[in-house]
Motif scaffolding. Sequence first.
Motif, PDB file in Angstrom:
ATOM      1  N   TYR A  62       0.832  -1.202   0.000  1.00  0.00           N
ATOM      2  CA  TYR A  62       0.000   0.000   0.000  1.00  0.00           C
ATOM      3  C   TYR A  62       0.868   1.254   0.000  1.00  0.00           C
ATOM      4  N   THR A  63       0.446   2.233  -0.777  1.00  0.00           N
ATOM      5  CA  THR A  63       1.063   3.557  -0.748  1.00  0.00           C
ATOM      6  C   THR A  63      -0.053   4.592  -0.613  1.00  0.00           C
ATOM      7  N   ILE A  64       0.079   5.471   0.369  1.00  0.00           N
ATOM      8  CA  ILE A  64      -0.893   6.543   0.594  1.00  0.00           C
ATOM      9  C   ILE A  64      -0.203   7.864   0.277  1.00  0.00           C
ATOM     10  N   ARG A  67      -1.417  12.368   2.153  1.00  0.00           N
ATOM     11  CA  ARG A  67      -2.246  12.316   3.358  1.00  0.00           C
ATOM     12  C   ARG A  67      -2.014  13.541   4.245  1.00  0.00           C
ATOM     13  N   ALA A  90      -8.538  -0.269   3.720  1.00  0.00           N
ATOM     14  CA  ALA A  90      -7.377   0.621   3.733  1.00  0.00           C
ATOM     15  C   ALA A  90      -7.730   2.020   4.216  1.00  0.00           C
ATOM     16  N   TRP A  93      -8.077   2.298   8.059  1.00  0.00           N
ATOM     17  CA  TRP A  93      -6.816   2.309   8.799  1.00  0.00           C
ATOM     18  C   TRP A  93      -5.959   3.537   8.474  1.00  0.00           C
ATOM     19  N   TYR A  94      -5.712   3.802   7.218  1.00  0.00           N
ATOM     20  CA  TYR A  94      -4.777   4.863   6.866  1.00  0.00           C
ATOM     21  C   TYR A  94      -5.356   6.270   7.071  1.00  0.00           C
TER      22      TYR A  94
END
Length: 246
Positions: A62-64, A67, A90, A93-94
């Motif tokens: 995963y890449t956010i 944010r 996702a 959580w993120y």
Amino acid sequence: MQKIISYPISVIYYLFFGLCLVIFHPIQWICLNVFGYQAHKISVDYLNFFLLRCTNLVGTRYTIENRETIPTGVPLIFVSNHQSMYDIVAMIWYFRRFHCKFVSKKELGSGIPSVSFNLRHGGSVLIDRKDPKQAIPVIKSLSEYIEKNTRSAVIFPEGTRSKTGKPKEFAQSGLKILCKYAPSAYVVPVSINNSWKMVKYGFFPVGLGNHLTFTAHKAMAVKDYDFAELMKLTEKAVVEGVNEYK
């Protein structure tokens, strides 16, 4: 070949995934009924943390992005394309600091350990997609909730998930209601990539080795735009951020 390899791995994956759902169901009940909202939210956050760790078993990363640019201390309306159930896991959580609440179809409100309980008791709302009139007061209540409590709503204006990753046309009604009754909110467009590949074979087996990205775009204050312009800019940002279809 990948599909063949995925069969035995998927059995192990779903065993752990289902175990998390079963274990956290009573934990959620205790947290909510004994300790209240905040404890329940933490239990939901960590349920989704462990569900994400389960997806690591099938090679998911995963890449956010961006944010840190999301406003704090204000109500938020996340508007995103929708590719699979992993979008929701996702985001919970993120984006946990923003207290995400979802506009979900009513069918998810029963029969799924942990998931159904959270949708019914965690602040999200359930709508009947066959009855648009029923959805209006329900979405209105969510917008009033995020306005009052400085939390966030997540809406997928496509209505149903895209099975190929290609964004569908956005429906306006849900977002329009959210904006109308949460006038101090900011709309945050979010583009999701590669989540559909997790379910490209259907529910079973799971797609292997996928890199899911979630990109938050520039937040827009509801009060600074007329709705037509806001809708156009939001859809444009989301669609342009979907890599395969730029």
